[in-house]
Design a protein around this motif. Sequence first.
Motif, mmCIF file in Angstrom:
data_model
loop_
_atom_site.group_PDB
_atom_site.id
_atom_site.type_symbol
_atom_site.label_atom_id
_atom_site.label_comp_id
_atom_site.label_asym_id
_atom_site.label_seq_id
_atom_site.Cartn_x
_atom_site.Cartn_y
_atom_site.Cartn_z
ATOM 1 N N ALA A 2 0.823 11.768 -9.914
ATOM 2 C CA ALA A 2 0.075 13.021 -9.780
ATOM 3 C C ALA A 2 1.001 14.219 -9.960
ATOM 4 O O ALA A 2 0.632 15.207 -10.617
ATOM 5 C CB ALA A 2 -0.614 13.078 -8.425
ATOM 6 N N ILE A 3 2.190 14.146 -9.416
ATOM 7 C CA ILE A 3 3.151 15.241 -9.580
ATOM 8 C C ILE A 3 3.531 15.387 -11.051
ATOM 9 O O ILE A 3 3.594 16.504 -11.588
ATOM 10 C CB ILE A 3 4.393 15.009 -8.700
ATOM 11 C CG1 ILE A 3 4.017 15.179 -7.236
ATOM 12 C CG2 ILE A 3 5.527 15.955 -9.079
ATOM 13 C CD1 ILE A 3 5.092 14.739 -6.255
ATOM 14 N N ALA A 4 3.761 14.279 -11.725
ATOM 15 C CA ALA A 4 4.096 14.334 -13.153
ATOM 16 C C ALA A 4 2.942 14.931 -13.960
ATOM 17 O O ALA A 4 3.168 15.726 -14.881
ATOM 18 C CB ALA A 4 4.426 12.936 -13.663
ATOM 19 N N GLY B 138 0.822 -1.213 0.000
ATOM 20 C CA GLY B 138 0.000 0.000 0.000
ATOM 21 C C GLY B 138 0.850 1.253 0.000
ATOM 22 O O GLY B 138 0.536 2.222 -0.691
ATOM 23 N N VAL B 139 1.929 1.254 0.767
ATOM 24 C CA VAL B 139 2.837 2.405 0.786
ATOM 25 C C VAL B 139 3.489 2.583 -0.581
ATOM 26 O O VAL B 139 3.600 3.709 -1.091
ATOM 27 C CB VAL B 139 3.906 2.237 1.891
ATOM 28 C CG1 VAL B 139 5.016 3.255 1.749
ATOM 29 C CG2 VAL B 139 3.258 2.341 3.259
ATOM 30 N N ILE B 140 3.891 1.486 -1.212
ATOM 31 C CA ILE B 140 4.496 1.574 -2.544
ATOM 32 C C ILE B 140 3.500 2.140 -3.545
ATOM 33 O O ILE B 140 3.830 3.022 -4.353
ATOM 34 C CB ILE B 140 5.018 0.192 -2.980
ATOM 35 C CG1 ILE B 140 6.229 -0.208 -2.130
ATOM 36 C CG2 ILE B 140 5.388 0.187 -4.462
ATOM 37 C CD1 ILE B 140 6.669 -1.641 -2.316
ATOM 38 N N VAL B 141 2.258 1.663 -3.501
ATOM 39 C CA VAL B 141 1.222 2.164 -4.403
ATOM 40 C C VAL B 141 0.987 3.651 -4.171
ATOM 41 O O VAL B 141 0.860 4.434 -5.121
ATOM 42 C CB VAL B 141 -0.091 1.360 -4.223
ATOM 43 C CG1 VAL B 141 -1.258 2.042 -4.872
ATOM 44 C CG2 VAL B 141 0.084 -0.044 -4.768
ATOM 45 N N PHE B 142 0.923 4.051 -2.899
ATOM 46 C CA PHE B 142 0.720 5.465 -2.584
ATOM 47 C C PHE B 142 1.847 6.322 -3.152
ATOM 48 O O PHE B 142 1.594 7.378 -3.748
ATOM 49 C CB PHE B 142 0.614 5.656 -1.070
ATOM 50 C CG PHE B 142 0.542 7.091 -0.662
ATOM 51 C CD1 PHE B 142 -0.620 7.815 -0.843
ATOM 52 C CD2 PHE B 142 1.646 7.721 -0.103
ATOM 53 C CE1 PHE B 142 -0.688 9.152 -0.479
ATOM 54 C CE2 PHE B 142 1.588 9.050 0.275
ATOM 55 C CZ PHE B 142 0.421 9.768 0.083
ATOM 56 N N LEU B 143 3.081 5.883 -2.974
ATOM 57 C CA LEU B 143 4.218 6.664 -3.479
ATOM 58 C C LEU B 143 4.211 6.753 -5.002
ATOM 59 O O LEU B 143 4.488 7.815 -5.574
ATOM 60 C CB LEU B 143 5.528 6.060 -2.977
ATOM 61 C CG LEU B 143 5.779 6.196 -1.470
ATOM 62 C CD1 LEU B 143 7.041 5.440 -1.073
ATOM 63 C CD2 LEU B 143 5.866 7.646 -1.064
#
Length: 114
Positions: free
Chosen positions: A61-63, A50-55
């Motif tokens: 989103a930033i891109a 889940g943390v990997i997916v979030f990152l």
Amino acid sequence: MDERQDEAGIGTLIARAIGDGRAYAQAELDYWKALAIDRIADARAAAILGVIVFLLAQAGAIALIVGLLMILTPIVGAVAATLIVVIVAGGCAVLAARAAMTRFRRATRPRQMP
């Protein structure tokens, strides 16, 4: 003499029953312990993924935001492009936060409420 053998036999049977009961209880305890450890391992793996997916989603989103800024800058200028992207991203964040709060309130409502 037969009574003495019966008494020893009953004592032996009771001792065996107690031993079997303890062995059964220990086996149950070991089973539930193993099950809990297995579930904790699954939960840990899910949390890490889940943390990997979030990152990765955050990087995407930033891109997207940087790409929108680059596309809009020649058309409306740098300041206006920044304002447009910030307002749209903020609006999306507000909508997502409202949806999350609605779900949270529904999840934490008292039992008596439907």
